[in-house]
Design a protein around this motif. Structure first.
Motif, PDB file in Angstrom:
ATOM      1  N   THR A  12       0.830  -1.193   0.000  1.00 29.58           N
ATOM      2  CA  THR A  12       0.000   0.000   0.000  1.00 29.58           C
ATOM      3  C   THR A  12       0.866   1.246   0.000  1.00 29.58           C
ATOM      4  O   THR A  12       1.981   1.247   0.535  1.00 29.58           O
ATOM      5  N   PHE A  13       0.342   2.300  -0.613  1.00 30.84           N
ATOM      6  CA  PHE A  13       1.027   3.589  -0.583  1.00 30.84           C
ATOM      7  C   PHE A  13       0.917   4.224   0.798  1.00 30.84           C
ATOM      8  O   PHE A  13       1.735   5.065   1.173  1.00 30.84           O
ATOM      9  N   ALA A  14      -0.113   3.872   1.575  1.00 37.52           N
ATOM     10  CA  ALA A  14      -0.382   4.524   2.860  1.00 37.52           C
ATOM     11  C   ALA A  14       0.718   4.196   3.864  1.00 37.52           C
ATOM     12  O   ALA A  14       1.052   3.023   4.064  1.00 37.52           O
ATOM     13  N   ILE A  15       1.254   5.212   4.513  1.00 39.95           N
ATOM     14  CA  ILE A  15       2.308   4.949   5.503  1.00 39.95           C
ATOM     15  C   ILE A  15       1.718   4.574   6.854  1.00 39.95           C
ATOM     16  O   ILE A  15       2.441   4.122   7.738  1.00 39.95           O
ATOM     17  N   GLY A  16       0.414   4.744   7.019  1.00 39.42           N
ATOM     18  CA  GLY A  16      -0.237   4.360   8.261  1.00 39.42           C
ATOM     19  C   GLY A  16      -0.302   5.500   9.265  1.00 39.42           C
ATOM     20  O   GLY A  16       0.514   6.425   9.252  1.00 39.42           O
ATOM     21  N   GLU A  17      -1.298   5.418  10.123  1.00 39.86           N
ATOM     22  CA  GLU A  17      -1.540   6.494  11.078  1.00 39.86           C
ATOM     23  C   GLU A  17      -0.354   6.684  12.030  1.00 39.86           C
ATOM     24  O   GLU A  17      -0.008   7.810  12.399  1.00 39.86           O
ATOM     25  N   ARG A  18       0.292   5.589  12.407  1.00 42.91           N
ATOM     26  CA  ARG A  18       1.423   5.691  13.340  1.00 42.91           C
ATOM     27  C   ARG A  18       2.527   6.574  12.766  1.00 42.91           C
ATOM     28  O   ARG A  18       3.050   7.461  13.453  1.00 42.91           O
ATOM     29  N   TRP A  19       2.876   6.336  11.486  1.00 40.68           N
ATOM     30  CA  TRP A  19       3.984   7.091  10.918  1.00 40.68           C
ATOM     31  C   TRP A  19       3.561   8.480  10.466  1.00 40.68           C
ATOM     32  O   TRP A  19       4.379   9.405  10.434  1.00 40.68           O
ATOM     33  N   MET A  20       2.291   8.656  10.130  1.00 42.55           N
ATOM     34  CA  MET A  20       1.800  10.023   9.917  1.00 42.55           C
ATOM     35  C   MET A  20       1.929  10.822  11.211  1.00 42.55           C
ATOM     36  O   MET A  20       2.392  11.973  11.214  1.00 42.55           O
ATOM     37  N   ASN A  21       1.547  10.195  12.313  1.00 42.34           N
ATOM     38  CA  ASN A  21       1.654  10.887  13.603  1.00 42.34           C
ATOM     39  C   ASN A  21       3.109  11.221  13.931  1.00 42.34           C
ATOM     40  O   ASN A  21       3.415  12.292  14.474  1.00 42.34           O
ATOM     41  N   MET A  22       4.016  10.284  13.608  1.00 41.92           N
ATOM     42  CA  MET A  22       5.433  10.544  13.859  1.00 41.92           C
ATOM     43  C   MET A  22       5.919  11.731  13.042  1.00 41.92           C
ATOM     44  O   MET A  22       6.627  12.617  13.545  1.00 41.92           O
ATOM     45  N   LYS A  23       5.553  11.781  11.757  1.00 46.01           N
ATOM     46  CA  LYS A  23       5.998  12.888  10.904  1.00 46.01           C
ATOM     47  C   LYS A  23       5.400  14.213  11.373  1.00 46.01           C
ATOM     48  O   LYS A  23       6.073  15.244  11.378  1.00 46.01           O
ATOM     49  N   LEU A  24       4.142  14.186  11.785  1.00 47.60           N
ATOM     50  CA  LEU A  24       3.514  15.412  12.287  1.00 47.60           C
ATOM     51  C   LEU A  24       4.229  15.906  13.540  1.00 47.60           C
ATOM     52  O   LEU A  24       4.491  17.108  13.693  1.00 47.60           O
ATOM     53  N   GLU A  25       4.571  14.979  14.436  1.00 49.39           N
ATOM     54  CA  GLU A  25       5.180  15.372  15.712  1.00 49.39           C
ATOM     55  C   GLU A  25       6.660  15.682  15.579  1.00 49.39           C
ATOM     56  O   GLU A  25       7.129  16.733  16.056  1.00 49.39           O
ATOM     57  N   ARG A  26       7.437  14.793  14.950  1.00 52.54           N
ATOM     58  CA  ARG A  26       8.887  14.936  14.962  1.00 52.54           C
ATOM     59  C   ARG A  26       9.427  15.785  13.819  1.00 52.54           C
ATOM     60  O   ARG A  26      10.348  16.571  14.002  1.00 52.54           O
ATOM     61  N   GLU A  27       8.859  15.607  12.611  1.00 54.43           N
ATOM     62  CA  GLU A  27       9.372  16.341  11.457  1.00 54.43           C
ATOM     63  C   GLU A  27       8.804  17.753  11.380  1.00 54.43           C
ATOM     64  O   GLU A  27       9.532  18.707  11.114  1.00 54.43           O
TER      65      GLU A  27
END
Length: 560
Positions: free
Chosen positions: A228-243
């Motif tokens: 799947t192209f979707a990175i998943g909610e966990r990694w979206m949350n990581m990018k929102l928080e850390r990046e």
């Protein structure tokens, strides 16, 4: 307990240690990414393509892990002064984002277009910028053309679990490869006719590389498309928080987007009612798209509008204008027109002596049918054109990036956070409305709101797609229904969102963060608040996450 002298010595050593590690990051990141180095104006690696083989990616990930461990162990960040402390947080953020892309999200294993972009950009950047005599740049371009087949062959083992949408995007891009190479070779031959045999040989190698990669994508990779192209909610949350350091998760992001879709729709409807109660905003937008400049005067029309925007910013004292900056409006190079059918902006490289930014406008393709030419020209309509000039030029990307290139540290100069960059340009669209820049054409405000609706839709789709709550077909249908976008354009837009998680949400999220900072500054400063000074303080940090800008902002404005 340390005395003042010992504490001072310790702090100097801490700053020295951190500076050394920060410089290591810049130097080795550019070595690992020679095309990015060319874009940044670091020309030590202009003849090279990156080592994006599985072994090269493993070495890059190992270096990042080691650097992060040494950074944490050697630098007590809480003892650093304000600006180095911000740089420390920025460096940890960049390392975390790069490591996540390599080790967890595994972007190089899912996105073949990533490697094609590097092959195209590696050559294009050498010809687009005059950082050295053309003869020197030609030599680097020839070396990269020669390297393209081996480079594209080396990345194939990475691509084991690639979703259909990513392969489709790569197929479309790879198909432009031979045309791109043909135009590059023709461009070079005009200046170096005596090197025809050598240039044609390099071109033939590169053409073969693109053709073989396209064939491999189509015949080998597409039949076994998976994942799947979707990175998943966990990694979206990581990018929102850390990046990006934004204060919400993926679910909150989608909620924010839907609220702003509804809010912007109301603004559009109200504006249409004010302009003409008998027609909808969709009908008014359709009418506005028929009002276009002469095709032969398209570039000159943009030049005039960019000049008007710059003078408006200066006259209203809205933001600091860079000294000796240049924004050149050029026809898109022939070898780039297939990839950039409308317009594009390339900012000045932070380490080049040349400070010009380039606004590329793709001429109307007279080889197309009359209807296709009209559709292409409608994207440059006179009502929408001022908003684009503001977003890309003044006080948008060009002004902001010209200031970011003067940031105090090399780390900040090579950092590009989309939430700041796109948020600033989107914020500027609304700022110029507030200041009356669009008043000469009543439809311009409607087009500006239509663009705002587009950016709100992007937030919904970014969150929904990558959390797995929405499929590409649903996302494309959403754009068609909400914006009146053509199905073909909607499909292309959604494909980009699938491959670049968190980029689509950056416009609205960044704009809202800047507006919140401005409101906070107004509360803190009261009658002393000055819009120009606020913008100057904001821009001085570079293109870094706005949460980090906030920590420096109050010291610059002289408030607690």
């Amino acid at each position: 307990m340390l005395g003042p002298k010992e504490r001072g010595t310790t702090m100097i050593e801490t700053i020295r240690t951190f500076t050394s590690l920060s410089e290591e990051f810049v130097e080795l990141l550019m070595k690992h990414h020679p095309v990015a180095a060319t874009e940044a104006g670091i020309h030590d690696y202009d003849h090279q393509m990156p080592d994006d083989s599985p072994e090269g990616l493993k070495a890059r990930a190992a270096w990042l892990r080691d650097l992060d461990q040494r950074l944490v162990a050697a630098v007590p960040w809480e003892t650093l002064p304000l600006e180095p402390r911000i740089d420390y947080a920025l460096l940890r953020s960049r390392i975390a984002a790069l490591r996540a892309d390599l080790e967890e999200i595994r972007v190089p294993e899912r996105n073949p277009a990533l490697f094609l972009e590097r092959a195209f950009d590696g050559v294009h950047l050498l010809l687009a910028r005059s950082f050295a005599p053309l003869d020197e740049r030609k030599e680097a371009a020839v070396a990269r053309l020669m390297a393209i087949p081996d480079y594209l062959e080396s990345v194939k083992p990475n691509l084991q679990l690639v979703p259909v949408v990513a392969i489709e995007a790569a197929l479309e891009m790879a198909a432009y490869g031979p045309v791109f190479v043909d135009e590059v070779v023709r461009t070079l031959l005009r200046s170096f006719p005596g090197e025809a045999e050598r240039l044609e040989h390099a071109g033939q190698r590169a053409r073969t590389g693109f053709l073989r990669f396209h064939e491999w994508l189509e015949r080998s990779l597409l039949p076994r498309a998976a994942g799947t192209f979707a990175i998943g909610e966990r990694w979206m949350n990581m990018k929102l928080e850390r990046e990006h350091m934004v204060p919400f998760d993926c679910a909150g992001l989608e909620e924010l987007g839907r609220a702003h879709v509804a809010q912007t729709l109301r603004l559009l409807e109200n504006e249409a009612q004010r302009l003409d109660p008998r027609r909808t905003w969709r009908e008014l937008i359709a009418e506005g798209r028929t009002r276009t400049p002469e095709a032969n005067w398209l570039r000159e029309t943009y030049m005039a509008e960019l000049d008007r925007a710059r003078r408006f910013v200066a006259d209203r004292h809205l933001a600091p204008l860079p000294v000796n900056d240049r924004l050149e409006v050029l026809d898109t190079p022939i070898f780039e027109r297939g990839l950039r059918p409308f317009a594009a902006y390339h900012g000045p490289a932070p380490f080049d002596a040349e400070t010009a930014g380039f606004f590329y406008v793709t001429p109307i393709d007279i080889r197309r049918s009359r209807d296709e030419q009209a559709a292409q020209l409608s994207m440059h309509n006179l009502s929408a054109l001022p908003v684009l000039a503001v977003h890309e030029g003044y006080p948008g990307h060009h002004l902001q990036l010209s200031y970011a290139n003067r940031s105090a540290t090399r780390l900040r100069r090579i950092t590009h956070n989309d939430v700041f960059a796109e948020g600033w340009a989107f914020y500027c669209e609304e700022l110029m409305h507030e200041q009356g820049f669009y008043s000469s054409d009543p439809l311009t405000r409607l087009f500006q709101l239509h663009d705002a609706l587009f950016r709100s839709c992007r937030v919904v789709l970014d969150a929904g797609l990558h959390a797995g709550r929405m499929q590409p077909e649903q996302a494309a249908e959403f754009l068609v229904n909400e914006l009146g976008m053509s199905a073909a354009m909607a499909t292309r837009e959604v494909r980009r969102y699938c491959l670049h998680p968190t980029q689509a949400m950056s416009y609205l999220v960044g704009k809202l963060q800047i507006q919140a900072l401005r409101e906070e500054a107004q509360r803190k400063q009261g009658s002393a608040f000055d819009l120009h000074d606020f913008h100057a303080a904001l821009l001085a940090s570079g293109t870094i996450p706005l949460a980090l800008v906030r920590e420096e902002l109050w010291a610059r404005l002289g408030v607690a």
